[in-house]
Design an enzyme around this catalytic site. Structure first.
Site, PDB file in Angstrom:
ATOM      1  N   ASN A  11       0.898  -0.516  -0.438  1.00 55.52           N
ATOM      2  CA  ASN A  11      -0.237   0.329  -0.013  1.00 55.52           C
ATOM      3  C   ASN A  11       0.917   1.226   0.422  1.00 55.52           C
ATOM      4  O   ASN A  11       2.200   1.579   0.469  1.00 55.52           O
ATOM      5  CB  ASN A  11      -0.906   0.055   1.563  1.00 55.52           C
ATOM      6  CG  ASN A  11      -2.116  -0.725   1.187  1.00 55.52           C
ATOM      7  OD1 ASN A  11      -2.312  -1.254   0.396  1.00 55.52           O
ATOM      8  ND2 ASN A  11      -1.973  -1.931   2.198  1.00 55.52           N
ATOM      9  N   ASP A 110      11.463   3.553   5.280  1.00 56.18           N
ATOM     10  CA  ASP A 110      11.066   3.086   6.130  1.00 56.18           C
ATOM     11  C   ASP A 110      11.374   2.180   7.210  1.00 56.18           C
ATOM     12  O   ASP A 110      10.988   3.019   8.775  1.00 56.18           O
ATOM     13  CB  ASP A 110       9.411   2.203   5.998  1.00 56.18           C
ATOM     14  CG  ASP A 110      10.026   0.833   5.340  1.00 56.18           C
ATOM     15  OD1 ASP A 110      11.149   0.457   4.692  1.00 56.18           O
ATOM     16  OD2 ASP A 110       9.422  -0.253   5.203  1.00 56.18           O
TER      17      ASP A 110
END
Length: 261
Positions: A11, A110
């Site tokens: 996502n 991330d």
């Protein structure tokens, strides 16, 4: 305000952030072929539904582990928000932490951003578990240095591999077994749910125990990612749930760089 974008393998999360407060968040399935125009139509409608306007966005910052998605997101920023997107790990959003590993250039954006956010919000040695496409365990010490970690298949990947490889096994929902006190399944679906769910909980607890022994000092365990709240009621391994750690990290990096948002 800041439009923070966390582009993962499954996502892409968009969040509107004011200071460190998340005012709104949306997610869309990752598709590197999705154009800036397609993002803009979708995002513009969502902004309006939440009572915001594109003009409210002054800065766009993003972390991505999908290189093919980067260009279209950069075009989205410049064409529709009138600003060049800031990329985590590049000036002016340098990491500002010691990446004490053998190949620091290979660390996912991330995971670095999560480490920055974790140590801004919590003191001491930390283990940050991110439940995404992969489940990652990241260890950082009391100075904020990233020391390394673990990459394991995400629970959805594990289930997909099982169902794909075994012709007679059905696709099931990822949820706690109905009889949570039993691990002897009485039918195929129960047995699969026990294996997937409790097997995954056992993996998490086992790996955290090994990481704590290796660190050798008191460690706080943080969990983030969409599935963190699914496991929280069924294990005591987490000390804190931080559902928006990557988004918070992008806001913190902009703050440290004195970027107006």
């Amino acid at each position: 305000m800041l439009l923070a974008i966390d582009a993962g393998n499954t996502n892409v999360v968009f969040a509107l952030v004011e200071g460190r407060r998340i005012r709104a968040r949306w997610r869309i399935a990752t598709d590197p072929r999705r154009t800036a125009d397609e993002y803009a139509v979708w995002l513009n409608q969502l902004l309006q539904l939440e009572g915001f306007d594109r003009a409210d966005v002054k800065t766009v910052a993003m972390a991505t582990v999908v290189p093919r998605a980067l260009h279209n997101l950069q075009v989205l920023s410049s064409k529709y928000f009138g600003t060049e997107a800031l990329i985590a790990g590049r000036a002016p959003l340098e990491w500002g932490i010691n990446l004490d590993v053998d190949e620091p250039q290979s660390l996912g954006a991330d995971r670095a951003v999560n480490t920055i956010a974790a140590h801004t919000l919590h003191a001491g040695d930390l283990i940050t578990i991110d439940f995404g496409t992969a489940t990652t365990f990241d260890v950082s010490d009391y100075t904020g240095a990233y020391k390394g970690g673990i990459i394991a298949p995400g629970i959805n990947l594990s289930l997909d591999a099982l169902v794909t490889a075994a012709a007679k096994l059905p696709r099931i929902a990822i949820e706690p077994p109905a009889n949570q006190g039993a691990v002897i399944g009485r039918n195929t679906v129960d047995q699969m749910q026990i294996g997937i769910f409790w097997g995954y909980v056992a993996m998490i607890e086992g790996l955290v125990a090994r990481l704590k022994r290796e660190v050798g000092r008191p460690v706080k365990v943080l969990a983030t990612g969409g599935l963190a709240t699914l496991f929280e009621p069924h294990t005591d391994v987490f000390d804190v749930i931080e559902p928006d750690l990557t988004i918070q990290g992008l806001a913190i990096m902009c703050e440290r760089a004195h970027i107006r948002t």
